[in-house]
Design a protein around this motif. Structure first.
Motif, PDB file in Angstrom:
ATOM      1  N   VAL A 322      21.863 -21.327  51.486  1.00 44.49           N
ATOM      2  CA  VAL A 322      20.537 -21.392  50.844  1.00 44.49           C
ATOM      3  C   VAL A 322      19.778 -20.104  51.097  1.00 44.49           C
ATOM      4  N   VAL A 323      19.725 -19.698  52.366  1.00 47.51           N
ATOM      5  CA  VAL A 323      18.938 -18.508  52.714  1.00 47.51           C
ATOM      6  C   VAL A 323      19.482 -17.283  51.996  1.00 47.51           C
ATOM      7  N   VAL A 326      18.469 -17.549  48.153  1.00 44.58           N
ATOM      8  CA  VAL A 326      17.055 -17.306  47.848  1.00 44.58           C
ATOM      9  C   VAL A 326      16.644 -15.895  48.245  1.00 44.58           C
ATOM     10  N   SER A 327      17.288 -15.321  49.268  1.00 44.35           N
ATOM     11  CA  SER A 327      16.962 -13.933  49.615  1.00 44.35           C
ATOM     12  C   SER A 327      17.372 -13.008  48.480  1.00 44.35           C
ATOM     13  N   SER A 330      14.880 -13.046  45.766  1.00 47.48           N
ATOM     14  CA  SER A 330      13.511 -12.645  46.101  1.00 47.48           C
ATOM     15  C   SER A 330      13.179 -11.264  45.559  1.00 47.48           C
ATOM     16  N   PHE A 332      11.806  -8.829  46.973  1.00 42.04           N
ATOM     17  CA  PHE A 332      12.142  -7.784  47.940  1.00 42.04           C
ATOM     18  C   PHE A 332      13.561  -7.270  47.709  1.00 42.04           C
TER      19      PHE A 332
END
Lengths: 354, 340
Positions: A322-323, A326-327, A330, A332
């Motif tokens: 998940v991380v 979504v990173s 993002s 960024f």
């Protein structure tokens, strides 16, 4: 040359490219580790195999993620009560069918009554969430937190803290298969829900309304859309989806286990939506993407089980996935990638100049 | 619309806090009347609220800090479970001394907060998603360390857990005729010190004030020259530390580590903060309110134990109902403010 480049760019920039790539990666990994992964055998007129198992087990998740996609698209938030609502639906259905006993071998009330009341209860849960989010303008995650906390408590209240068993062969059908059809019934249930939803979204303007509300709810209201009614609808629908998923999950184990039905399913559903290339901040959505995402997650789960990871430890790997996803989504990361790209390009041009 | 006028006139912040304190007082007095024969009015019953909720007090104050900054952290329950399990396995299986184990756990909490904060503030991912992942990660890690329950038998640790500090007043004479003074455990002292420090930090330091500014309106905070991302990161780091400290206090109370521990703890912490008047939208909040939120939750639990026949899931349902009530109250205030 530029033609091929253009075509590659067209393919990679397609909305479903990333979800499909993820699914392909998981499946490829399986070919390497489990050679007979794609082997499908027929026993007693039923298909068996890893792939069939994935498609079968993912059914509840597919139904959940369809509801979740609309919630995310319209409100830019997530409905984290779906797992708890699943257990409420299961508990109520089993309570009606057993007439208050904890283990029965015959229906005490008509089967249809149990199903209808369970779905009504899940609808009611959805209405509650919708009311808080759409009318009272409470952040979706916080509003659904209430049922996330209370849902399992209510389910336990209904079942009196015990597991209610319905030992009737007919009750198992929804979670297993009808003789003569080689695929398990949940698969068809998932496809059915997906088709109906897709049809309604395509044939009416509802799909576009949901997107427009998700992109800018104030502007949509000024244009003349009932923003809050549309957001309300998505939560009700999500509740209904959770109810259906709960019934299937309950039918699989012919019982209502208030503590375990739908446990951790909310993360999987959110993950499916994110994996499907949908932005978690609302707006444009792809139903197909979410469905592919749901199957990907089930494939990942089955893969991890095949690698002897225990059910307790599974969340660690899912959380990491998940991380990572979504990173990557993002802003960024986008900026970082752009910088990298421009640096590479400028490096190329410098070399050319030299 | 009389009601609307009422919401407009009343200062939301102090009103919410007084509602919370009033609710606690009313609940406690009802308890004293209903369970008078069972000794509800005993001072020890009141102190037990602190003893059994020492961990939650610290975790809830960490949650308050994050919520003031406009974020949320739903990983706290799992982190508490992970810290308990780490403590248990370090001391019982790893042979590490109690102080060293506690130190490692506190550091782990800091790092956990740092990673979550970094993802939230610098990557710009929704805090809910990040901490949802954190929640599953920590719970899974707990299972990876051990799927079986580990009881803590370390002498020094048990000494910390059971050292009674007697209060010099409020004693009563028991049946045998000896004077018994009410007592607390060291964990309560630690929790209250942490609470006071966070309170002072929020009220009197530059960082504390910038938390309110960032939570109130990120855009204006940025225009004011605050480094919004850094403030948010710091809030999560502080929360991570408080969370692990809460975990240590929780372990002092339970003296064991197991996978299912502290389930639903994040809801208790969030509910305590919200009931205590912390706004979910950020910018408003107070740890004193959160303390009363925790005490209200403790009182409900005490009711259920004194009553005897009610099952434990009534606690969760009541908490959820209270949470719903306070959230709706908050949104009414917000609406009235908008119309102003």
């Amino acid at each position: 040359m530029p033609e091929i480049k253009g075509r590659i760019k067209k393919i990679t920039s397609h909305r479903l490219f990333l979800p499909l790539l993820c699914l392909a990666l998981v499946l490829l990994f399986n070919i390497a580790t489990t050679p007979d992964f794609f082997k499908i055998s027929i026993k007693n007129g039923m298909l068996y195999g890893y792939t069939i198992d994935i498609i079968n087990r993912a059914s509840e998740l597919v139904i959940l993620s369809i509801g979740m996609t609309l919630v995310v698209a319209a409100s830019g938030g997530t409905d984290i009560s779906v797992g708890a609502v699943m257990s409420v639906a299961a508990a109520i259905c089993c309570f009606i069918l057993s007439g208050g006993e904890h283990s029965v071998s015959q229906y005490q009330n008509p089967f249809a009554l149990g199903i209808i009341l369970a779905l009504l209860a899940s609808l009611l849960c959805g209405c509650f969430n919708g009311l808080l989010v759409a009318k009272l303008k409470i952040q979706p995650m916080v509003a659904t937190l209430i049922l996330f906390t209370a849902g399992r408590g209510i389910a336990q209240l209904v079942t009196e803290g015990q597991i209610t068993y319905i030992r009737v062969p007919g009750y198992k059908i929804l979670g297993s298969a009808i003789p003569g059809i080689p695929l398990p019934l949940p698969v068809f249930a998932a496809v059915f829900v997906a088709l109906i939803t897709a049809l309604v979204l395509k044939k009416t303007a509802l799909g576009i309304y949901i997107q427009s509300v998700g992109i800018n709810s104030k502007a949509s209201r000024l244009v003349g859309l009932k923003s809050s009614a549309i957001i309300f609808f998505t939560y009700v629908f999500s509740g209904l989806c959770a109810g259906m998923a709960g019934l299937i999950a309950s039918s699989r184990i012919y019982s209502a286990d208030a503590n375990n039905i739908g446990l951790n399913m909310e993360l999987d559903a959110i993950l499916a939506v994110a994996l499907g290339g949908n932005s978690l901040s609302g707006g444009k959505f792809s139903l197909l993407g979410s469905i592919i995402g749901a199957y990907t997650i089930q494939a990942l789960t089955t893969t991890l089980y095949a690698m002897n990871v225990s059910a307790d430890q599974l969340p660690v790997y899912k959380a990491v996935v998940v991380v990572l996803i979504v990173s990557l989504q993002s802003p960024f990361a986008h900026k970082l990638l752009q910088k990298l790209k421009s640096r590479l390009l400028s490096g190329n041009s410098q070399r050319r100049a030299a | 619309m009389k009601l609307e006028n009422f919401f407009k006139k009343v200062n939301g912040q102090s009103f919410m806090l007084s509602v919370t304190i009033g609710l606690f007082a009313v609940m406690y007095i009802i308890g004293m009347i209903v369970f008078a024969s069972k000794g509800f009015s005993n001072l020890q019953v009141f102190l037990n609220l602190f003893i059994s909720n020492a961990g939650l007090i610290v975790v809830a104050s960490g949650m308050t800090v994050v919520m003031i900054a406009g974020g949320i952290d739903i990983s706290v329950g799992s982190v508490v479970a992970m810290i308990c399990m780490m403590l248990a396995s370090f001391m019982e299986k790893g042979g590490i001394s109690a102080p060293a184990a506690v130190l490692i756990c506190l550091l782990t909490g800091l790092v956990f907060g740092l990673v979550q904060g970094f993802l939230v503030s610098y990557f710009g991912i929704q805090p809910f998603i990040v901490t949802l992942a954190g929640m599953f990660f920590a719970r899974g890690m707990t299972a990876i360390i051990s799927t079986e329950m580990i009881s803590i038998k370390n002498e020094l640790f048990l000494k910390w857990a059971t050292a009674k500090i007697y209060l010099p007043f409020g004693g009563y004479v028991n049946k045998k005729g000896t004077m018994i003074y009410p007592y607390i455990y060291p964990s309560v002292v630690v929790a209250l010190i942490a609470l006071v420090l966070v309170f002072a930090m929020l009220k009197y330091t530059k960082f504390g004030r910038s938390l309110y500014a960032v939570g109130g309106n990120e855009q204006s905070a940025m225009l004011m020259g605050l480094d919004v991302r850094k403030v948010k990161l710091k809030a999560y780091v502080l929360n991570g530390f408080l969370c692990s400290l809460g975990g240590v206090l929780f372990a002092l109370n339970s003296c064991s580590g197991f996978v299912e521990q502290a389930k639903g703890f994040e809801m208790d912490a969030i509910a305590s903060a919200v009931i205590g008047g912390t706004l979910l939208t950020g910018g408003v909040g107070n740890v004193i309110g959160s303390l009363f939120g925790v005490l209200i939750k403790g009182t409900i639990e005490t009711f259920i134990t004194f009553q005897g026949t009610l099952s434990s899931w009534w606690t969760r349902i009541t908490i959820a109902a209270l949470l719903a009530f306070f959230i709706v109250l908050q949104s009414l205030f917000a609406k009235a403010k908008e119309k102003k």
